[in-house]
Design an enzyme around this catalytic site. Structure first.
Site, PDB file in Angstrom:
ATOM      1  N   HIS A  92       0.531   6.826   0.866  1.00 20.57           N
ATOM      2  CA  HIS A  92       0.749   6.463  -0.545  1.00 20.57           C
ATOM      3  C   HIS A  92       0.173   7.554  -1.457  1.00 20.57           C
ATOM      4  O   HIS A  92      -0.908   8.082  -1.197  1.00 20.57           O
ATOM      5  CB  HIS A  92       0.099   5.104  -0.843  1.00 20.57           C
ATOM      6  CG  HIS A  92       0.560   4.552  -2.149  1.00 20.57           C
ATOM      7  ND1 HIS A  92       0.040   4.975  -3.352  1.00 20.57           N
ATOM      8  CD2 HIS A  92       1.516   3.641  -2.448  1.00 20.57           C
ATOM      9  CE1 HIS A  92       0.654   4.335  -4.333  1.00 20.57           C
ATOM     10  NE2 HIS A  92       1.559   3.529  -3.816  1.00 20.57           N
ATOM     11  N   GLU A 148       9.136   7.508  -3.062  1.00 17.05           N
ATOM     12  CA  GLU A 148       8.338   7.025  -4.196  1.00 17.05           C
ATOM     13  C   GLU A 148       7.728   8.205  -4.943  1.00 17.05           C
ATOM     14  O   GLU A 148       6.655   8.693  -4.577  1.00 17.05           O
ATOM     15  CB  GLU A 148       7.239   6.063  -3.718  1.00 17.05           C
ATOM     16  CG  GLU A 148       6.482   5.470  -4.885  1.00 17.05           C
ATOM     17  CD  GLU A 148       5.565   4.333  -4.473  1.00 17.05           C
ATOM     18  OE1 GLU A 148       5.917   3.180  -4.758  1.00 17.05           O
ATOM     19  OE2 GLU A 148       4.514   4.595  -3.876  1.00 17.05           O
TER      20      GLU A 148
HETATM   21  P1  PGA Z   1       4.494  -0.023  -9.096  1.00 14.47           P
HETATM   22  O1  PGA Z   1       3.709   0.498  -7.792  1.00 14.47           O
HETATM   23  O2  PGA Z   1       5.551  -0.973  -8.596  1.00 14.47           O
HETATM   24  O3  PGA Z   1       3.448  -0.707  -9.913  1.00 14.47           O
HETATM   25  O4  PGA Z   1       5.067   1.172  -9.745  1.00 14.47           O
HETATM   26  C1  PGA Z   1       4.418   0.889  -6.653  1.00 14.47           C
HETATM   27  C2  PGA Z   1       3.500   1.560  -5.682  1.00 14.47           C
HETATM   28  O5  PGA Z   1       2.628   2.320  -6.095  1.00 14.47           O
HETATM   29  O6  PGA Z   1       3.623   1.360  -4.460  1.00 14.47           O
END
Ligand code: PGA
Length: 227
Positions: A92, A148
């Site tokens: 992450h 992401e």
């Molecule tokens: P968010 O977080 O949905 O608040 O943008 C997603 C994540 O960081 O996994």
């Protein structure tokens, strides 16, 4: 194929009572088996929530790159598996940002998680990162990839990525992993945005942070994912 919705609670909620209430609400949203939900709470809540788990799978938010030993503060993939986890999030961007986690560490953690019998929720920001991590990993079986971009995370600006851009990225990522790997999207996904992300973005699921902490919003999001 069932969409997979992963709730990344991060360092929330503040206590076990709230965690149990949120988890029970998440279980109530699993409509007739149409979606697969994975909840990733902080470590201390995992074992107690596993006692309540019926329709929802559990995942850790990280694991060690080693299997056991003198590593203060670390938790192994095998330990997560032993208390009922099926998944673990690896790589992450918040861990890279705040804890200086490198791609080398991410790769070693992916290998440890697979050795430990967990499915990996591998977060990457772009194709280059994915290529570097997947180098030398023998098979992409049991790996779900989450595209992401850190700038799209709600607490880091929440920049909007268009579903068309997501779809382009999905195609590029599948070239690295093989077409059978599930590619998910993460970054400010909520009940309003999920439908376009799933359908036009051509992802097989989403990783949800902030919107997973509000039972009503999460329930709406799950419903919208299967419409
Ligand atoms: P968010 O977080 O949905 O608040 O943008 C997603 C994540 O960081 O996994």
């Amino acid at each position: 194929m069932k969409p997979i919705i992963i709730a990344n609670w991060k360092m929330n909620p503040e206590n076990m009572r709230q965690a149990k209430a949120l988890f029970s609400a998440a279980q109530r949203t699993v409509l007739g088996g149409g979606v697969e939900i994975v909840v990733c709470p902080p470590y201390p809540y995992l074992a107690p929530l596993y006692q309540l788990a019926k329709k929802v799978a559990l995942g850790g938010q990280d694991c060690s790159w080693r299997d056991k030993g003198a590593l203060t503060g670390e938790v192994s993939a095998k330990q997560l598996k032993d208390i009922g986890c099926r998944y673990v999030i690896i790589g992450h961007s918040e861990r890279k940002k705040y804890l200086a986690e490198t791609l080398g560490m991410v790769k070693a953690k992916v290998e440890a998680a697979l050795r430990g019998g967990l499915s990996v929720i591998l977060c990457v920001e772009n194709v280059r990162e994915l290529q570097m991590i997947m180098k030398k990993i023998k098979s992409s079986k049991n790996i779900l990839v989450v595209f992401e971009p850190s700038s799209a995370i709600s607490t880091q600006g929440g920049k909007r990525i268009t579903p068309e851009n997501i779809a382009t990225m999905v195609r590029a990522m599948k070239k690295v992993t093989g077409k059978n790997t599930k590619i998910l999207y993460g970054g400010s996904v909520n009940a309003k945005s999920i439908s376009a992300i799933m359908q036009e973005g051509k992802v097989q699921g989403v990783l949800v942070g902030t919107a997973s902490l509000n039972a009503q919003e999460f329930s709406n999001l799950v419903k919208e994912s299967v419409l």
